[in-house]
Design an enzyme around this catalytic site. Structure first.
Site, PDB file in Angstrom:
ATOM      1  N   LYS A 174      -5.530  43.253   3.663  1.00 35.51           N
ATOM      2  CA  LYS A 174      -4.238  43.059   4.525  1.00 35.51           C
ATOM      3  C   LYS A 174      -4.529  44.320   5.572  1.00 35.51           C
ATOM      4  O   LYS A 174      -5.327  45.298   5.496  1.00 35.51           O
ATOM      5  CB  LYS A 174      -3.008  43.590   3.833  1.00 35.51           C
TER       6      LYS A 174
ATOM      7  N   GLU B 244      -0.083  33.967  -6.888  1.00 32.93           N
ATOM      8  CA  GLU B 244       0.733  35.210  -7.506  1.00 32.93           C
ATOM      9  C   GLU B 244       2.280  35.133  -6.969  1.00 32.93           C
ATOM     10  O   GLU B 244       2.475  34.167  -6.120  1.00 32.93           O
ATOM     11  CB  GLU B 244       0.133  36.477  -6.782  1.00 32.93           C
TER      12      GLU B 244
HETATM   13  N1  PSU Z   1      -1.023  39.846   0.517  1.00 33.65           N
HETATM   14  C1  PSU Z   1       0.075  38.954   1.388  1.00 33.65           C
HETATM   15  N2  PSU Z   1       1.173  39.578   0.893  1.00 33.65           N
HETATM   16  C2  PSU Z   1       1.561  40.283  -0.276  1.00 33.65           C
HETATM   17  C3  PSU Z   1       0.449  40.954  -0.872  1.00 33.65           C
HETATM   18  C4  PSU Z   1      -1.076  40.591  -0.767  1.00 33.65           C
HETATM   19  O1  PSU Z   1      -0.211  38.308   2.247  1.00 33.65           O
HETATM   20  O2  PSU Z   1       2.672  40.693  -0.390  1.00 33.65           O
HETATM   21  C5  PSU Z   1       0.675  41.898  -2.213  1.00 33.65           C
HETATM   22  C6  PSU Z   1      -0.399  41.234  -3.386  1.00 33.65           C
HETATM   23  O3  PSU Z   1       0.307  41.033  -4.644  1.00 33.65           O
HETATM   24  C7  PSU Z   1      -1.029  42.436  -3.565  1.00 33.65           C
HETATM   25  C8  PSU Z   1      -0.294  43.773  -3.350  1.00 33.65           C
HETATM   26  O4  PSU Z   1      -1.896  42.585  -4.774  1.00 33.65           O
HETATM   27  O5  PSU Z   1       0.499  43.136  -2.277  1.00 33.65           O
HETATM   28  C9  PSU Z   1      -0.965  45.046  -2.943  1.00 33.65           C
HETATM   29  O6  PSU Z   1       0.119  46.003  -3.211  1.00 33.65           O
HETATM   30  P1  PSU Z   1      -0.573  47.840  -3.090  1.00 33.65           P
HETATM   31  O7  PSU Z   1      -1.060  47.765  -1.859  1.00 33.65           O
HETATM   32  O8  PSU Z   1       0.612  48.438  -3.456  1.00 33.65           O
HETATM   33  O9  PSU Z   1      -1.495  47.750  -4.415  1.00 33.65           O
END
Ligand code: PSU
Ligand code: MN
Length: 303
Positions: A155, A21
């Site tokens: 996370k 990604e």
């Molecule tokens: N994992 C990481 N760093 C990130 C992300 C995931 O170590 O920046 C990103 C991924 O792209 C994931 C997004 O899909 O954060 C999730 O964002 P939200 O919680 O707004 O859905």
């Protein structure tokens, strides 16, 4: 859509390809570590027998297999949109730059036929979701899109038990590499259950294959704990995450801005330690993901 030649050829020959990604580059880590990490992750995928395909959107064109120059550009450029499923049509129509989250990367991987995708941690149910309703689109995509996602759990900023409950509702198979519990991102300690702990990439590929043969829709979540020597103590990182979450609420940061704010603040509060752990876990996941993609391609050839 623009698919890099090497990726196109590998897909046509049924060779292993691993999707990566770009939100982790533009919104997840600071420059220049973000670019260094993205390139190191690609290199790790190659060393482990697969072709990497970093996915992002450049001037409205979806790129599958970004070049090192394009990755550098993503790492430096300000104001790149964070693109989840709902943002995809807008960024494409308006010819904008977009960094794909787990959700959008899974959708693009599926469009081109990539079965395995590697990231750091997925999005999930946020703490306090009972009030805010903040549940990442990543979880719905895992429920619907046939791509296996290798990660170190969700996370640390999230509510892990609620995230696992949601995954169960969505029918997502949660597998774990050599650990009976769900990975805990920066740290080792965790109490989240998984559906099955596998011992080898080949065993994991067998399960993915069985799912495909059964015609079951949706993704599989493959949890890989951070290497022990890079793990942060549970209590230490937990108190920092608590502080960052509190600040996020106090400052009224919501929606898609919450995750980038929290990750950045945690890097500041740990004096860069969380960043080193984050880099280590992504590279570790790239090893496992490439090996799973390799065994999957071997099994598909035998069919
Ligand atoms: N994992 C990481 N760093 C990130 C992300 C995931 O170590 O920046 C990103 C991924 O792209 C994931 C997004 O899909 O954060 C999730 O964002 P939200 O919680 O707004 O859905
Ligand atoms: Mn959200």
């Amino acid at each position: 859509m623009k698919v890099a030649k090497q990726v196109q050829e590998a897909l046509a020959l049924g060779q292993p390809v691993v999707a990566l990604e770009s939100t982790i580059i533009s919104h997840g880590m600071p420059y220049p570590k973000n670019v260094e990490t993205a390139l190191k992750v690609e290199e790790t995928v190659r060393k482990n027998g697969a072709i990497p395909a970093t996915i992002g959107i450049i001037n409205g064109e979806i790129v599958v297999g970004m070049s090192p120059e394009e990755i550098e550009d993503f790492g430096k450029k300000k104001g790149i949109a964070k693109v989840s499923k709902r943002d995809l049509p807008i960024v494409v129509a308006k010819k904008l730059y977009g960094a794909t989250t787990v959700s959008a990367t899974m959708l693009v991987a599926k469009m081109v036929g990539i079965d395995v995708f590697v990231t750091g941690g997925i999005g999930g149910v946020h703490r306090g979701a009972e009030k805010t309703f903040d549940i990442s689109r990543d979880l719905k995509e895992l429920g619907e899109v046939d791509v296996a996602v290798v990660c170190s759990g969700a996370k640390a900023i999230l509510d892990i038990p609620k995230t696992l409950e949601y995954l169960e509702t969505e029918g997502v198979t949660v597998l774990s590499y050599k650990a009976k519990k769900f990975a805990n991102f920066y740290s080792l300690a965790t109490d989240g259950p998984v559906d099955y702990a596998f011992d080898s990439a080949e065993e994991c590929a067998e399960i993915l294959n069985a799912k495909k043969k059964l015609g079951l829709k949706g993704g599989v979540l493959i949890s890989n704990p951070i290497p022990e020597e890079m793990a942060l103590p549970h209590e230490y990182i937990d108190s920092i995450v608590d502080q960052a979450v509190r600040e996020c609420e106090e400052q009224g940061i919501k929606g898609k801005d919450a995750t980038p704010f929290l990750l950045k603040r945690i890097v500041e509060l740990t004096g860069g330690k969380s960043l080193e752990s984050n880099i280590a876990l992504v590279c570790h996941n790239a090893e496992l993901g490439a090996q799973i993609a390799y065994h999957l391609s071997q099994k598909r050839k035998q069919l």
